[in-house]
Enzyme design. Structure first.
Site, mmCIF file in Angstrom:
data_model
loop_
_atom_site.group_PDB
_atom_site.id
_atom_site.type_symbol
_atom_site.label_atom_id
_atom_site.label_comp_id
_atom_site.label_asym_id
_atom_site.label_seq_id
_atom_site.Cartn_x
_atom_site.Cartn_y
_atom_site.Cartn_z
ATOM 1 N N HIS A 275 0.849 -1.194 0.000
ATOM 2 C CA HIS A 275 0.000 0.000 0.000
ATOM 3 C C HIS A 275 0.884 1.243 0.000
ATOM 4 O O HIS A 275 1.924 1.281 0.672
ATOM 5 C CB HIS A 275 -0.904 -0.007 1.235
ATOM 6 C CG HIS A 275 -1.872 1.122 1.295
ATOM 7 N ND1 HIS A 275 -2.741 1.416 0.270
ATOM 8 C CD2 HIS A 275 -2.116 2.050 2.273
ATOM 9 C CE1 HIS A 275 -3.482 2.453 0.610
ATOM 10 N NE2 HIS A 275 -3.113 2.863 1.810
ATOM 11 N N ASP A 292 -3.960 8.652 3.678
ATOM 12 C CA ASP A 292 -4.094 7.197 3.501
ATOM 13 C C ASP A 292 -5.431 6.952 2.822
ATOM 14 O O ASP A 292 -6.493 7.187 3.407
ATOM 15 C CB ASP A 292 -4.028 6.478 4.848
ATOM 16 C CG ASP A 292 -4.171 4.966 4.712
ATOM 17 O OD1 ASP A 292 -4.177 4.468 3.575
ATOM 18 O OD2 ASP A 292 -4.277 4.284 5.758
ATOM 19 N N CYS A 345 -4.058 2.905 -4.926
ATOM 20 C CA CYS A 345 -3.554 3.765 -3.845
ATOM 21 C C CYS A 345 -2.497 4.745 -4.349
ATOM 22 O O CYS A 345 -2.469 5.913 -3.932
ATOM 23 C CB CYS A 345 -2.999 2.909 -2.713
ATOM 24 S SG CYS A 345 -1.832 1.645 -3.254
#
Length: 401
Positions: A275, A292, A345
Site C-alpha cells: 500500500h 491514507d 492507492c
C-alpha cells in the site's frame, strides 16, 4: 580193586540237555500275547478317559437328552384295568300319546349387547428423523445477497480496468511533472521508497541538508541516485514542500524485512498486500499532512495523529522557524477513499498531492462522488492526463532546478 564207597549211593550222571527238543511255550508267542493284552488294556483305558471327559463337559441333564441314555420310569406300576362287558338295554316300547300343540313363542325385546372393547389401531412405525447435512445447517442466503455480490464483483472489475496499479517509476515521473508546475516541490526518489520504519529519519536528513545548503556547508546525507550533487543542492535551496511516499506491507515488522518483502514482490511482479501512503512536509506553512486512501490501513487515524504530533515537536527543534511557528498535523482522509479498488492507492496519493499543490486548504476529498465507479472514473481522467504528460520526461532523471 573196589572203592570203599557204596555203589548205591552214587548219583547217576545227568545227561546233557538236548537243545533241539521243542519247548512247550516258545518266546515269540509269549511276546504276541503280551502285546494283545497291552493293546486291550490301552483301549479300555482310552474308553474310560473318554467317558470321563464326557462326564466333565456335560451335565446329567445333558446326558439324558442323548438317544442312547435310558429314560426314567415311574416307580409305581400302573394297575391293569379289567373291563366287564355290560349289555346294552333294549329300547322301550313306543306308546301313542295325544299330540299337544307347541307352546307359543313369546318374543322378548332384545337387550342391547354390551359393546365390545374396541381394539386400538396398530401403531404405525415412526418415520426416521431426517439427517441434517452441512448444507441444511448453513443459514439460507437471500437471493438479494447474491445479486449484490455479483454487482460488487462487476464493479471491482470495472474499477480495476479504469485505474491500473502505479509502481515507483510512474510515481517518480509524476513528481517530476509536478515540479515543472510547482517549482517549490522537490521530486524525491521513490527507489527505494521510504517506509513506516524510516520515513522520519529520511525527512530529518533532508531538512538537515537543506540547512547546510542555506549556510553554504556541504551536505551530509546520501545523494539521490539519478541527480547530480549540484542539481540536488539547487533543489534543496529552493524547495518548500517535501512529498514523502511510503511503501507499506502489513506482514514485515522491521525495516530489513520490509525491504526483503518489497524485493520479493517486485520479482514476482505482484502488488500483494502492499500500500502507498503519503506524508507532505509543508516547510513554508509548517504543516504535516498525512494521507491514507484506505483511511486506517496502517493504524487508526487517532494513533497516527499522536505519532505525527510527537514527530512535529522533533521537527521544531531540527528545523526551527524564524517566527517560532510550530509544525501542525492534519489527517486528510476521513473515510476510505478507494472503495472497490485494491490497487489504486498510488494514483490516489498523486491526485491528493495535486489538489494540495493547487490549494493547501483544499477540501476536495469532501466533494468526491458517493458512487465508487463514478469516483474512479474521475480518477481515471487524472491518471490518463499524467501518463500523457510524463511521456516526454527523461527516464529516471531529476529535472534541472
Amino acid at each position: 580193586m573196589l572203592s570203599p564207597t557204596n555203589s548205591t549211593s552214587k548219583t547217576a550222571p545227568v545227561p546233557p540237555r538236548d537243545s533241539s527238543k521243542p519247548v512247550l511255550i516258545s518266546e515269540e508267542p509269549r511276546n504276541q500275547l503280551l502285546q494283545k493284552v497291552a493293546r486291550t488294556a490301552l483301549a479300555v483305558l482310552l474308553v474310560v478317559v473318554t467317558l470321563g471327559l464326557i462326564l466333565l463337559f456335560y451335565s446329567f441333564s445333558d446326558l439324558q437328552s442323548f438317544p442312547w441314555c435310558c429314560q426314567t420310569h415311574p416307580s409305581t406300576k400302573e394297575q391293569p384295568t379289567i373291563s366287564i362287558p355290560v349289555p346294552l338295554p333294549s329300547p322301550p316300547l313306543a306308546v301313542p300319546r295325544p299330540s299337544t300343540p307347541p307352546p307359543p313363542v313369546i318374543s322378548r325385546p332384545s337387550t342391547p349387547s354390551a359393546p365390545k372393547p374396541s381394539t386400538p389401531p396398530p401403531l404405525l412405525p415412526k418415520a426416521p428423523k431426517p439427517v441434517k447435512t452441512q448444507e441444511d445447517l448453513l443459514p439460507l442466503v437471500p437471493e438479494q445477497v447474491f445479486v449484490e455480490m455479483y454487482e460488487d464483483m462487476a464493479r471491482r472489475q470495472t474499477i480495476e480496468a479504469l485505474v491500473p496499479a502505479w509502481d515507483s517509476d510512474i510515481i517518480f515521473k509524476c513528481l517530476c511533472y509536478f515540479h515543472t508546475l510547482y517549482p517549490g516541490l522537490i521530486p524525491l526518489e521513490t527507489f527505494p521508497p521510504a517506509t513506516i520504519f524510516n520515513f522520519k529519519q529520511k525527512i530529518i536528513s533532508i531538512l538537515e541538508d537543506k540547512k547546510a545548503v542555506l549556510r553554504g556547508e556541504p551536505i551530509k546525507g546520501p545523494l539521490p541516485i539519478c541527480c547530480s550533487k549540484e542539481n540536488y543542492r539547487r533543489h534543496l535551496q529552493r524547495t518548500t514542500l517535501l512529498p514523502v511516499f511510503m511503501w507499506y506491507h502489513p506482514t514485515p515488522k522491521t525495516l530489513s524485512d520490509t525491504m526483503q518483502t518489497m524485493k520479493q514482490l517486485a520479482i514476482k511482479g505482484s502488488v500483494g498486500a502492499s500500500h502507498w501512503l503519503l506524508v507532505i512536509v509543508d516547510i513554508q506553512a509548517r504543516r504535516l499532512v498525512y494521507f491514507d486512501s484506505l483511511y486506517n490501513y496502517v493504524m487508526p487515524p487517532e494513533n497516527m495523529k499522536k505519532e505525527l504530533q510527537s514527530f512535529a515537536q522533533q521537527l521544531d527543534q531540527v528545523y526551527p522557524a524564524y517566527d517560532s511557528k510550530k509544525f501542525s498535523v492534519k489527517i486528510a482522509a476521513k473515510e476510505v477513499i478507494q472503495r472497490g479498488s485494491g490497487s489504486s492507492c498510488g494514483a490516489w496519493c498523486c491526485q491528493f498531492l495535486h489538489w494540495y499543490l493547487k490549494d493547501p486548504l483544499t477540501d476536495a476529498l469532501n466533494d468526491l462522488p458517493v458512487d465508487s465507479v463514478e469516483r474512479h472514473e474521475n480518477l481515471a481522467s487524472f491518471v490518463q492526463a499524467c501518463e500523457a504528460a510524463v511521456q516526454d520526461l527523461p527516464e529516471l532523471s531529476w529535472p534541472e532546478a
